[in-house]
Motif scaffolding. Structure first.
Motif, PDB file in Angstrom:
ATOM      1  N   ALA A 184       0.759  -1.593   0.392  1.00 45.96           N
ATOM      2  CA  ALA A 184      -0.102  -0.350   0.090  1.00 45.96           C
ATOM      3  C   ALA A 184       0.470   1.139   0.121  1.00 45.96           C
ATOM      4  N   GLY A 185       2.467   1.354   0.775  1.00 46.57           N
ATOM      5  CA  GLY A 185       3.405   2.654   0.260  1.00 46.57           C
ATOM      6  C   GLY A 185       4.550   1.912   0.545  1.00 46.57           C
ATOM      7  N   MET A 186       5.599   1.958   1.050  1.00 46.11           N
ATOM      8  CA  MET A 186       6.660   2.125   1.790  1.00 46.11           C
ATOM      9  C   MET A 186       6.839   0.754   0.468  1.00 46.11           C
ATOM     10  N   GLU A 187       6.797   1.390  -0.558  1.00 45.35           N
ATOM     11  CA  GLU A 187       7.755   0.634  -1.628  1.00 45.35           C
ATOM     12  C   GLU A 187       9.114   0.658  -2.092  1.00 45.35           C
ATOM     13  N   GLY A 188       9.502   1.475  -1.257  1.00 43.53           N
ATOM     14  CA  GLY A 188      11.148   2.514  -1.800  1.00 43.53           C
ATOM     15  C   GLY A 188      11.819   1.498  -0.916  1.00 43.53           C
ATOM     16  N   THR A 189      11.724  -0.148   0.034  1.00 45.32           N
ATOM     17  CA  THR A 189      11.978  -0.313   1.435  1.00 45.32           C
ATOM     18  C   THR A 189      13.330  -1.282   0.302  1.00 45.32           C
ATOM     19  N   GLY A 190      13.266  -1.933  -0.512  1.00 43.92           N
ATOM     20  CA  GLY A 190      14.069  -2.727  -0.676  1.00 43.92           C
ATOM     21  C   GLY A 190      13.754  -4.476  -0.403  1.00 43.92           C
ATOM     22  N   THR A 191      12.317  -4.657  -0.378  1.00 47.82           N
ATOM     23  CA  THR A 191      11.927  -5.791   0.070  1.00 47.82           C
ATOM     24  C   THR A 191      11.578  -5.927  -0.647  1.00 47.82           C
ATOM     25  N   TYR A 192      12.027  -8.126  -0.532  1.00 51.78           N
ATOM     26  CA  TYR A 192      12.392  -9.148  -1.535  1.00 51.78           C
ATOM     27  C   TYR A 192      12.038 -10.130  -0.766  1.00 51.78           C
ATOM     28  N   GLY A 193      11.402 -11.291  -2.262  1.00 50.58           N
ATOM     29  CA  GLY A 193      11.576 -12.995  -0.798  1.00 50.58           C
ATOM     30  C   GLY A 193      12.948 -13.543  -0.676  1.00 50.58           C
ATOM     31  N   VAL A 194      13.800 -13.687  -0.019  1.00 53.60           N
ATOM     32  CA  VAL A 194      14.856 -14.296  -0.431  1.00 53.60           C
ATOM     33  C   VAL A 194      14.571 -16.035  -0.573  1.00 53.60           C
ATOM     34  N   HIS A 195      15.691 -16.959  -1.714  1.00 50.88           N
ATOM     35  CA  HIS A 195      15.644 -17.562  -1.593  1.00 50.88           C
ATOM     36  C   HIS A 195      16.233 -18.567  -0.937  1.00 50.88           C
ATOM     37  N   LEU A 196      17.367 -19.413  -0.471  1.00 47.29           N
ATOM     38  CA  LEU A 196      18.483 -20.236  -0.263  1.00 47.29           C
ATOM     39  C   LEU A 196      18.471 -21.452  -0.494  1.00 47.29           C
ATOM     40  N   LYS A 197      19.327 -21.781  -1.304  1.00 44.66           N
ATOM     41  CA  LYS A 197      19.291 -23.085  -1.934  1.00 44.66           C
ATOM     42  C   LYS A 197      20.640 -24.002  -1.642  1.00 44.66           C
ATOM     43  N   ASN A 198      20.954 -24.769  -0.446  1.00 44.86           N
ATOM     44  CA  ASN A 198      22.125 -25.107  -0.486  1.00 44.86           C
ATOM     45  C   ASN A 198      23.118 -24.325  -0.113  1.00 44.86           C
ATOM     46  N   ALA A 199      22.631 -23.402   0.228  1.00 42.01           N
ATOM     47  CA  ALA A 199      23.596 -22.038   0.512  1.00 42.01           C
ATOM     48  C   ALA A 199      24.623 -22.564   1.618  1.00 42.01           C
ATOM     49  N   TRP A 200      26.018 -21.792   1.279  1.00 43.72           N
ATOM     50  CA  TRP A 200      26.768 -22.902   1.918  1.00 43.72           C
ATOM     51  C   TRP A 200      27.391 -21.170   2.973  1.00 43.72           C
ATOM     52  N   ILE A 201      27.189 -21.393   4.715  1.00 46.02           N
ATOM     53  CA  ILE A 201      27.880 -20.440   5.407  1.00 46.02           C
ATOM     54  C   ILE A 201      28.675 -20.871   5.772  1.00 46.02           C
ATOM     55  N   PRO A 202      30.017 -20.053   5.705  1.00 46.48           N
ATOM     56  CA  PRO A 202      31.039 -20.909   6.215  1.00 46.48           C
ATOM     57  C   PRO A 202      31.412 -20.815   8.363  1.00 46.48           C
ATOM     58  N   ALA A 203      32.137 -20.234   8.292  1.00 41.30           N
ATOM     59  CA  ALA A 203      32.324 -20.652  10.375  1.00 41.30           C
ATOM     60  C   ALA A 203      32.398 -19.337  10.537  1.00 41.30           C
ATOM     61  N   GLU A 204      32.672 -18.521  10.460  1.00 44.64           N
ATOM     62  CA  GLU A 204      33.526 -16.980  10.179  1.00 44.64           C
ATOM     63  C   GLU A 204      31.920 -16.296   9.300  1.00 44.64           C
ATOM     64  N   ASP A 205      31.015 -16.904   8.949  1.00 48.87           N
ATOM     65  CA  ASP A 205      29.772 -16.230   8.901  1.00 48.87           C
ATOM     66  C   ASP A 205      28.777 -16.310   9.308  1.00 48.87           C
ATOM     67  N   VAL A 206      28.757 -16.964  10.441  1.00 45.36           N
ATOM     68  CA  VAL A 206      28.091 -17.170  11.818  1.00 45.36           C
ATOM     69  C   VAL A 206      28.019 -17.092  13.202  1.00 45.36           C
ATOM     70  N   LEU A 207      26.771 -15.698  13.350  1.00 48.26           N
ATOM     71  CA  LEU A 207      27.491 -14.734  14.625  1.00 48.26           C
ATOM     72  C   LEU A 207      26.161 -15.480  15.721  1.00 48.26           C
ATOM     73  N   ALA A 208      25.643 -16.850  15.527  1.00 50.10           N
ATOM     74  CA  ALA A 208      25.968 -17.861  16.331  1.00 50.10           C
ATOM     75  C   ALA A 208      25.523 -18.883  15.966  1.00 50.10           C
ATOM     76  N   GLU A 209      25.930 -19.696  17.073  1.00 48.74           N
ATOM     77  CA  GLU A 209      26.292 -21.007  16.910  1.00 48.74           C
ATOM     78  C   GLU A 209      25.022 -22.015  18.035  1.00 48.74           C
ATOM     79  N   PRO A 210      25.067 -22.953  17.527  1.00 56.03           N
ATOM     80  CA  PRO A 210      23.523 -23.451  18.724  1.00 56.03           C
ATOM     81  C   PRO A 210      23.967 -23.249  19.810  1.00 56.03           C
ATOM     82  N   ALA A 211      24.680 -23.779  20.460  1.00 59.29           N
ATOM     83  CA  ALA A 211      25.055 -23.788  21.893  1.00 59.29           C
ATOM     84  C   ALA A 211      25.151 -21.841  22.708  1.00 59.29           C
ATOM     85  N   ALA A 212      24.895 -21.747  21.754  1.00 51.04           N
ATOM     86  CA  ALA A 212      24.763 -19.792  22.439  1.00 51.04           C
ATOM     87  C   ALA A 212      24.886 -18.886  21.671  1.00 51.04           C
ATOM     88  N   PHE A 213      23.404 -19.131  21.118  1.00 53.61           N
ATOM     89  CA  PHE A 213      21.901 -18.724  20.120  1.00 53.61           C
ATOM     90  C   PHE A 213      21.208 -17.908  21.392  1.00 53.61           C
TER      91      PHE A 213
END
Length: 366
Positions: free
Chosen positions: A195-224
């Protein structure tokens, strides 16, 4: 907000940038223009890092100062205030992570607006509140993770932006992670028209088998769980800045229209004196909680965030009614702010979500 929350020269610089580079395009942003140049310019003024150390691209102040900046932006454009919150929240996540490699790599560039970033935490936050199932699932793969799934609404995104999200892990628990600019796995898909706020850069994000290396993990399960506890107060309190800016702008509209229509506007609910009183009370409470940060009581933080939604709805409706027929024009700022205030009451955590969490905590305390 109170002008003493920012150094005078810094506040004046941000106000000048808003006046010259943002306010003239507020209507166009509502209709679909993403304000990337403004966001980068605000980053150069440390507009996303008031609460961060100077060495990390911040101002070395506190959350109250960051809320002040978002509120200043929101007086001119609610869409961009939301984007400023997204960017500030992402910087906040990196400041709070125990992963030194991620913090070193991303914190300063995000705080300075050199990397623009979207926070895809809505689904996770609602999941943790018992509202919906989590959409992203991860499995351990060596030192990192493989992530699959889709998020329907993530804002402040573009082809070269970073995105932060959370996923449940097959082995148990959750992770929070970043997908940096240039990664191959994310696919951005346009959303249905808002209805408005169309310039907010809003998208659907789809991840398919995305590789997340350890250095890009902000919180592991034990610390989540502990990590979410650290970021949640700032996540909520910075959102209040969006509502504060809307209320201040609405008061300006009410007072301007009363110069010629006060004889009839006097019969409306929510006069400027009442709204100003409620705004000042919310400001005082927000600053108090922001300066407590993680020591603030969760119930107080939730209540303040809910009050920001409620007051924004009241103030923007009152401004439109004070403006009369002019307030029903699509080109009128009062009409735009109505939609912006509705968004503040819908964006995660929505007003109904906040009241659900407030009710649960009140029941525990009874």
């Amino acid at each position: 907000m109170s002008t003493d929350l920012l150094p005078a020269a810094h506040g004046e610089g941000i106000d000048a940038l808003i006046r010259e580079a943002l306010a003239p395009q507020a209507q166009a942003i509502d209709e679909g223009r993403y304000p990337g140049d403004f966001m980068r310019a605000l980053g150069r003024l440390s507009g996303f890092g008031a609460a961060l150390p100077v060495e990390s691209g911040g101002l070395g102040l506190d959350l109250a100062a960051q809320i002040d900046i978002i509120a200043r932006v929101g007086r001119a454009c609610g869409s961009t205030a939301f984007l400023a919150w997204c960017q500030s929240a992402c910087a906040w996540y990196f400041q709070q992570t125990d992963n030194a490699a991620a913090r070193e790599r991303y914190l300063a560039p995000i705080a300075r607006g050199e990397i623009l970033a979207g926070t895809g935490m809505s689904n996770c936050v609602k999941h943790l509140a018992g509202i919906e199932r989590i959409n992203l699932r991860a499995r351990r793969d060596g030192a990192g993770y493989r992530v699959n799934g889709a998020l329907p609404w993530v804002s402040n995104l573009g082809p070269d932006h970073l995105v932060i999200a959370a996923a449940s892990v097959e082995e148990g628990g959750y992770i929070m992670f970043a997908v940096p600019p240039g990664a191959d796995a994310p696919t951005l898909r346009p959303c249905p028209a808002f209805a408005g706020m169309e310039g907010t850069g809003t998208y659907g994000v789809h991840l398919k088998n995305a590789w997340i290396p350890a250095e890009d993990v902000l919180a592991e399960p034990a610390a989540f769980e502990d990590y979410i506890g650290r970021i949640k107060p700032g996540f909520l309190l910075m959102q209040i800045g969006m509502g504060l800016g809307l209320v201040r702008a609405s008061l300006e509209t009410i007072r301007a229209t009363n110069q010629r229509l006060s004889h009839v506007n006097a019969f409306l609910d929510d006069q400027d004196e009442t709204l100003e009183r409620d705004l000042q009370a919310l400001l005082t409470e927000t600053v108090r909680l922001a300066r407590l940060d993680r020591d603030a009581l969760p119930l107080d933080v939730l209540r303040a965030r809910a009050r920001a939604s409620e007051l924004g709805l009241r103030a923007t409706q009152s401004a439109a009614l004070h403006a009369g027929a002019a307030g029903y024009l699509m080109s009128n700022p009062a009409q735009r702010r109505l939609r912006e205030a509705l968004f503040v009451a819908i964006v995660t955590p929505a007003l109904k979500h906040l009241r659900k969490e407030i009710h649960a905590l009140e029941q525990q305390a009874a």
